[in-house]
Write an enzyme that holds these catalytic residues in place. Structure first.
Site, PDB file in Angstrom:
ATOM      1  N   HIS A  35       2.730   3.325  -8.940  1.00  0.00           N
ATOM      2  CA  HIS A  35       2.467   1.911  -9.230  1.00  0.00           C
ATOM      3  C   HIS A  35       3.657   1.287  -9.970  1.00  0.00           C
ATOM      4  O   HIS A  35       4.040   0.153  -9.701  1.00  0.00           O
ATOM      5  CB  HIS A  35       1.188   1.762 -10.052  1.00  0.00           C
ATOM      6  CG  HIS A  35      -0.058   2.211  -9.324  1.00  0.00           C
ATOM      7  ND1 HIS A  35      -0.308   1.880  -8.011  1.00  0.00           N
ATOM      8  CD2 HIS A  35      -1.114   2.963  -9.730  1.00  0.00           C
ATOM      9  CE1 HIS A  35      -1.476   2.408  -7.640  1.00  0.00           C
ATOM     10  NE2 HIS A  35      -1.967   3.074  -8.656  1.00  0.00           N
ATOM     11  N   ARG A  61     -12.109   2.417  -8.213  1.00  0.00           N
ATOM     12  CA  ARG A  61     -11.199   3.532  -8.562  1.00  0.00           C
ATOM     13  C   ARG A  61     -11.516   4.047  -9.969  1.00  0.00           C
ATOM     14  O   ARG A  61     -12.210   3.384 -10.736  1.00  0.00           O
ATOM     15  CB  ARG A  61      -9.752   3.035  -8.495  1.00  0.00           C
ATOM     16  CG  ARG A  61      -9.367   2.670  -7.073  1.00  0.00           C
ATOM     17  CD  ARG A  61      -7.887   2.452  -6.925  1.00  0.00           C
ATOM     18  NE  ARG A  61      -7.589   2.116  -5.543  1.00  0.00           N
ATOM     19  CZ  ARG A  61      -6.380   2.169  -5.015  1.00  0.00           C
ATOM     20  NH1 ARG A  61      -5.352   2.539  -5.742  1.00  0.00           N
ATOM     21  NH2 ARG A  61      -6.202   1.858  -3.753  1.00  0.00           N
ATOM     22  N   ARG A  72      -0.132   9.202 -10.052  1.00  0.00           N
ATOM     23  CA  ARG A  72      -0.246   7.966  -9.266  1.00  0.00           C
ATOM     24  C   ARG A  72       0.375   6.766  -9.979  1.00  0.00           C
ATOM     25  O   ARG A  72       0.966   5.891  -9.344  1.00  0.00           O
ATOM     26  CB  ARG A  72      -1.719   7.678  -8.951  1.00  0.00           C
ATOM     27  CG  ARG A  72      -2.346   8.657  -7.967  1.00  0.00           C
ATOM     28  CD  ARG A  72      -3.822   8.313  -7.733  1.00  0.00           C
ATOM     29  NE  ARG A  72      -3.973   6.977  -7.180  1.00  0.00           N
ATOM     30  CZ  ARG A  72      -3.885   6.697  -5.874  1.00  0.00           C
ATOM     31  NH1 ARG A  72      -3.682   7.666  -5.000  1.00  0.00           N
ATOM     32  NH2 ARG A  72      -4.027   5.466  -5.449  1.00  0.00           N
ATOM     33  N   SER A  82      -8.276  -4.489   5.115  1.00  0.00           N
ATOM     34  CA  SER A  82      -8.908  -4.193   3.820  1.00  0.00           C
ATOM     35  C   SER A  82      -9.338  -5.455   3.062  1.00  0.00           C
ATOM     36  O   SER A  82      -9.062  -5.593   1.861  1.00  0.00           O
ATOM     37  CB  SER A  82      -7.975  -3.329   2.956  1.00  0.00           C
ATOM     38  OG  SER A  82      -7.669  -2.116   3.593  1.00  0.00           O
ATOM     39  N   GLU A 141     -12.422  -4.566  -4.249  1.00  0.00           N
ATOM     40  CA  GLU A 141     -12.964  -3.218  -4.058  1.00  0.00           C
ATOM     41  C   GLU A 141     -12.217  -2.164  -4.880  1.00  0.00           C
ATOM     42  O   GLU A 141     -12.685  -1.035  -5.031  1.00  0.00           O
ATOM     43  CB  GLU A 141     -12.913  -2.842  -2.576  1.00  0.00           C
ATOM     44  CG  GLU A 141     -13.894  -3.629  -1.707  1.00  0.00           C
ATOM     45  CD  GLU A 141     -13.464  -5.067  -1.433  1.00  0.00           C
ATOM     46  OE1 GLU A 141     -12.247  -5.347  -1.415  1.00  0.00           O
ATOM     47  OE2 GLU A 141     -14.349  -5.936  -1.258  1.00  0.00           O
ATOM     48  N   LEU A 176      10.463 -20.777  -4.025  1.00  0.00           N
ATOM     49  CA  LEU A 176       9.458 -19.893  -3.437  1.00  0.00           C
ATOM     50  C   LEU A 176       8.113 -20.043  -4.149  1.00  0.00           C
ATOM     51  O   LEU A 176       8.065 -20.070  -5.379  1.00  0.00           O
ATOM     52  CB  LEU A 176       9.929 -18.435  -3.565  1.00  0.00           C
ATOM     53  CG  LEU A 176       8.925 -17.353  -3.177  1.00  0.00           C
ATOM     54  CD1 LEU A 176       8.746 -17.304  -1.661  1.00  0.00           C
ATOM     55  CD2 LEU A 176       9.373 -15.986  -3.701  1.00  0.00           C
ATOM     56  N   ASP A 236       0.835  -1.207   0.000  1.00  0.00           N
ATOM     57  CA  ASP A 236       0.000   0.000   0.000  1.00  0.00           C
ATOM     58  C   ASP A 236       0.871   1.258   0.000  1.00  0.00           C
ATOM     59  O   ASP A 236       2.001   1.245   0.487  1.00  0.00           O
ATOM     60  CB  ASP A 236      -0.914  -0.018   1.243  1.00  0.00           C
ATOM     61  CG  ASP A 236      -2.078   0.956   1.109  1.00  0.00           C
ATOM     62  OD1 ASP A 236      -2.349   1.436  -0.011  1.00  0.00           O
ATOM     63  OD2 ASP A 236      -2.720   1.242   2.140  1.00  0.00           O
ATOM     64  N   GLY A 237       0.306   2.335  -0.548  1.00  0.00           N
ATOM     65  CA  GLY A 237       0.973   3.631  -0.485  1.00  0.00           C
ATOM     66  C   GLY A 237       1.625   4.091  -1.783  1.00  0.00           C
ATOM     67  O   GLY A 237       2.369   5.073  -1.779  1.00  0.00           O
ATOM     68  N   ASN A 238       1.312   3.415  -2.885  1.00  0.00           N
ATOM     69  CA  ASN A 238       1.890   3.843  -4.168  1.00  0.00           C
ATOM     70  C   ASN A 238       1.453   5.264  -4.532  1.00  0.00           C
ATOM     71  O   ASN A 238       2.254   6.077  -4.995  1.00  0.00           O
ATOM     72  CB  ASN A 238       1.440   2.904  -5.295  1.00  0.00           C
ATOM     73  CG  ASN A 238       1.998   1.509  -5.150  1.00  0.00           C
ATOM     74  OD1 ASN A 238       2.865   1.270  -4.316  1.00  0.00           O
ATOM     75  ND2 ASN A 238       1.504   0.595  -5.962  1.00  0.00           N
ATOM     76  N   GLY A 239       0.171   5.537  -4.335  1.00  0.00           N
ATOM     77  CA  GLY A 239      -0.360   6.849  -4.692  1.00  0.00           C
ATOM     78  C   GLY A 239       0.248   7.951  -3.843  1.00  0.00           C
ATOM     79  O   GLY A 239       0.633   9.016  -4.354  1.00  0.00           O
ATOM     80  N   ARG A 240       0.380   7.678  -2.541  1.00  0.00           N
ATOM     81  CA  ARG A 240       0.976   8.690  -1.657  1.00  0.00           C
ATOM     82  C   ARG A 240       2.451   8.901  -1.961  1.00  0.00           C
ATOM     83  O   ARG A 240       2.971  10.011  -1.880  1.00  0.00           O
ATOM     84  CB  ARG A 240       0.762   8.293  -0.187  1.00  0.00           C
ATOM     85  CG  ARG A 240      -0.618   8.679   0.324  1.00  0.00           C
ATOM     86  CD  ARG A 240      -0.976   7.953   1.580  1.00  0.00           C
ATOM     87  NE  ARG A 240      -1.369   6.569   1.281  1.00  0.00           N
ATOM     88  CZ  ARG A 240      -1.545   5.634   2.208  1.00  0.00           C
ATOM     89  NH1 ARG A 240      -1.317   5.924   3.480  1.00  0.00           N
ATOM     90  NH2 ARG A 240      -1.938   4.437   1.860  1.00  0.00           N
TER      91      ARG A 240
END
Ligand code: IPE
Ligand code: IPE
Ligand code: MG
Length: 259
Positions: free
Chosen positions: A50, A84, A46, A209, A80, A144, A33-37
């Site tokens: 990403h 966007r 934005r 979330s 969800e 992995l 989380d936090g790509n946009g910020r």
């Protein structure tokens, strides 16, 4: 066998050896989380956040392999996130396409097994076939396991499992009483994958979330203040160090004090 006991199994022992005697989580799940910020803080669009987020993902996958983590689950697009703006959705779908096209061969060479969780039925055909290609090519790899949560929502996943079980009961093939937590687990999207030992969320937000709600029953939650594009091996090691400071009890008593 409990998760606590699994630290002494064959895989666990070799992981511990590789990480200097400390317990390495077998399964790490990350809410990226936090790509946009990250982008906003730099006056960038934005989508640039990403894009940089994909680079952070590459670093994190490499670090997870080097640290001997067996399962890495990443939340890449939620059920969800369709709410966007259309343009951002197209950017995110474009990045997924490019990630599979550019990185699949390398992941395969690195013995990574790719798996996808989430609802696939309502995705575009081309995305669906890319996801199938990634799973198919890497199916027999033994390194992995990278689990990509795409178009994923935990409530939706649980509801799908409940539907499958209800159909069995309605058809008379199973008694309602046969539905146990274990049976429900076996009807989730990746039934054989152990629950995450630790769920890491970046960007400082402290919520799930709709991510892995069922599987998170006893996961340790680690919230890190940095935005996803700044995440790297050191940040992953920091999150694992925090996980190691936690005492997992699974409802029992403390190993230290017996209280
Ligand atoms: C995470 O970054 C990427 C996705 C949710 C797809 P965000 O896009 O949520 O970035 P913020 O939270 O707005 O900063
Ligand atoms: C969660 O992040 C989803 C992904 C990281 C893919 P969001 O940015 O969508 O979550 P909220 O809306 O802040 O809770
Ligand atoms: Mg966000």
């Amino acid at each position: 066998v409990s998760d606590a006991a699994s630290a002494t199994d064959a895989a666990g022992e070799s992981l511990e050896a590789r990480s200097g005697g400390f317990e390495t989580p077998r399964h790490v799940a990350i809410i990226m989380d936090g790509n946009g910020r990250w982008a906003a803080a730099r006056g960038l669009p934005r989508v640039e956040g990403h894009r940089r987020g994909v680079e952070a993902l590459r670093k994190t996958v490499r670090a997870a392999r080097e640290l001997g983590i067996s399962y890495l689950t990443i939340f890449s697009f939620s059920s969800e996130n369709w709410s966007r703006p259309k343009s951002e959705i197209l950017d995110l779908l474009g990045l997924l396409r490019r990630f599979v096209r550019n990185d699949l061969a390398d992941l395969h060479k690195s013995n990574v097994r790719v798996r996808i969780i989430g609802e696939r039925a309502d995705l575009d055909r081309d995305i669906r076939s890319l996801l199938e290609e990634a799973e198919g090519l890497t199916r027999d790899n033994s390194g992995l396991t990278l689990i990509v949560a795409f178009n994923y929502g935990a409530r939706q996943e649980i509801a799908r499992a409940a539907q499958r079980l209800a159909q069995e009961v309605a058809a008379g093939r199973m008694a309602a009483e046969a539905i146990t937590p274990d049976l429900l687990t076996r009807n989730l999207d990746a039934p054989d994958v152990p629950d995450p030992d630790v769920i890491v969320r970046t960007s400082g937000e402290q919520r799930l979330s709709n991510f892995l709600l069922w599987q998170a029953a006893y996961s340790e939650l680690v919230f890190v203040p940095i935005n996803w594009p700044d995440f790297d091996r050191a940040a992953l090691e920091g999150a694992i160090a925090e996980y190691r400071r936690r005492e997992r009890r699974f409802g029992g008593l403390s190993g230290q004090t017996g209280s």
